[in-house]
Scaffold this active site. Structure first.
Site: not given
Length: 481
Positions: A179, A80, A155
């Site tokens: 997320s 990420k 996210s």
């Protein structure tokens, strides 16, 4: 065969590497080819490190030839774009950080590399990971491989989309309001929010009880493998829990287990298709020999106020510090979040903490009679890829949702109750071809029971990607731009 390799599990890949029936180079090349095919329409990657990754794959191949492989040797992991990798830019989806070169590894990156993982790409995130859909001014819109009109969640949306699209074998995520679990549900993959402190993090988020690092994968076994690599105390994280918990691979069946379920957690509006798929999952658990009964936790919409008070007090204050004077460069939803939340007064924070205690007491009554709780992960699948809660309206089951980053996500109560392990598994599809998901929630720090139930469920209902099948949306050439 190429697509079959792209959807190969990490556990199976490791077996094939060990038996020398497959090379890490072959697997990585298949993933790279897949990314070149689908990335223009999915946009799951912010950065690609394919040349460096191929060098690492060749070294991994030599390790297997010598019989000295580590747990993730030669396995491709998409990281990420909020985790630091030495010498690489970490943008967190923001124009403000597009030149931000990391000087150290994040603890989770350190652990991936020490386990032999190959970082071949960065996954997209909304700006500052502050949304449950994934788009930003810097990277544009990330789309769901099952239906590109809709979001893969956020996210960790790039992580979920990449796993669904077959461009990585594993991906990491972070979770402060859902997320990890939201994109796991929307993308039809597995996502685990460990208990607070189980996986180390960096300051200041390691001291925020809502914030969690965790694994994402296409199978429960892969999620277990990855979690065992990431977990354990870290010398630079005072909140990390000791001793390290290793989740065993031989988990018992769940016959006789008692499971409570809730379709709405007492107050969520939930689409009928999500309800139906959750009830179908309930029947799977009953078929496996568990007793499953509906429960009333007693929660209400005050849970959202409590969560948002906490998020504005800590997360919001951190963003305000970093963004002051540069607001014109922010994505609209970040400006809205900062503008509407303000800085909660101490009295509001205390009241939120008191309510969190009440929530825990109510959930504890459920766990006094049941081993686990199951509920949907998100309330709807009809969230557009470019949805912006600061200006767009979202309707779920006929109700207009509050303009909040998490109003459609049934995940944030378990960030409030941060010591509960929660794993999201797929339950099927909605009529728009977007997957639905279910949360398996355990009592504080009881990760093993959560994984036991998930493994049993998956054995009765195989993963969506069994047999190397790709989302149909990506098998239609005209949709791959």
């Amino acid at each position: 065969m190429s697509n079959e390799l792209c959807y190969l599990s990490a556990t199976k890949a490791g077996e094939l590497f060990t038996s020398k029936k497959l090379s890490p180079v072959e697997l990585l090349q298949a993933l790279i080819n897949r990314a070149e095919q689908v990335e223009p329409s999915i946009n799951a990657f912010s950065f690609e490190y394919f040349d460096e990754a191929m060098d690492a794959a060749r070294l991994a191949e030599k390790s297997y030839m010598k019989g000295s492989a580590r747990p993730l040797e030669g396995i491709a992991v998409a990281v990420k774009d909020e985790e630091n990798i030495i010498g690489k830019v970490t943008t967190n989806g923001s124009l403000l950080l597009q030149d931000n070169v990391a000087q150290t590894h994040s603890p989770v990156v350190e652990r991936m590399l020490n386990a032999g993982a190959i970082i071949h790409a960065r996954t997209t995130t909304p700006e500052f990971s502050s949304n449950t859909v994934t788009h930003s001014r810097l990277w544009g819109v990330t789309r769901n491989p099952w239906n590109t009109e809709y979001t893969p969640g956020g996210s960790s949306g790039g992580a979920g989309a990449s796993l669904a699209a077959g461009t990585t074998t594993l991906a990491n995520g972070s979770d402060i309001a859902g997320s990890i679990r939201v994109p796991a549900s929307c993308s039809g993959v597995i996502g685990f929010k460990p208990p607070y402190g189980r996986v180390p993090d960096e300051s200041p988020y390691n001291l925020d009880t809502y914030a969690h690092q965790g694994p994402m994968a296409r199978t429960v076994a892969d999620c277990r493998l990855f979690q065992n690599v990431l977990s354990g105390p870290h010398p630079f994280d005072p909140a990390s829990v000791s001793p390290k918990l290793t989740i065993p691979d031989n988990l018992e069946n769940i016959r006789g287990m008692r499971i409570g379920y809730s379709l709405d957690l007492g107050y969520f509006s939930v689409d009928s298709e999500v309800r139906e798929n959750t009830l179908a999952a309930v029947e799977v658990f009953r078929h496996l020999g568990a007793t499953v009964e509906e429960v009333d936790i007693g929660w209400n919409s005050s849970c959202l106020t409590t969560a948002m008070t906490h998020l504005h007090a800590l997360f919001g204050s951190t963003l305000q510090r970093d963004c002051v004077g540069r607001e014109e460069q922010l994505t609209d939803y970040v400006r809205y979040f900062l503008g509407t939340g303000g800085s909660p007064q101490p009295k509001s924070v205390v009241e939120a903490n008191l309510h969190a205690g009440e929530m825990f007491a109510q959930l504890s009554k459920v766990f006094a009679s049941y081993d686990l709780l199951i509920c949907p992960t998100v309330a709807t699948t009809f969230v557009k890829a470019d949805f912006d809660y600061s200006k767009d309206t979202l309707i779920v089951d006929g109700e207009i949702m509050a303009p909040s980053l998490a109003s459609w996500c049934m995940t944030y109560p378990f960030n409030t109750l941060s010591r509960c392990p929660v794993l999201s598994v797929p339950t099927g599809f909605a009529s728009n071809d977007v997957p639905t998901g279910m949360q398996i929630v355990g009592p504080s720090f009881d990760d093993v029971t959560v994984f036991k139930a998930a493994m049993a469920y998956e054995s009765a209902k195989p993963p969506m990607y069994s047999g190397g099948l790709a989302p149909e949306i990506l098998q239609q050439p005209e949709l791959v731009m």
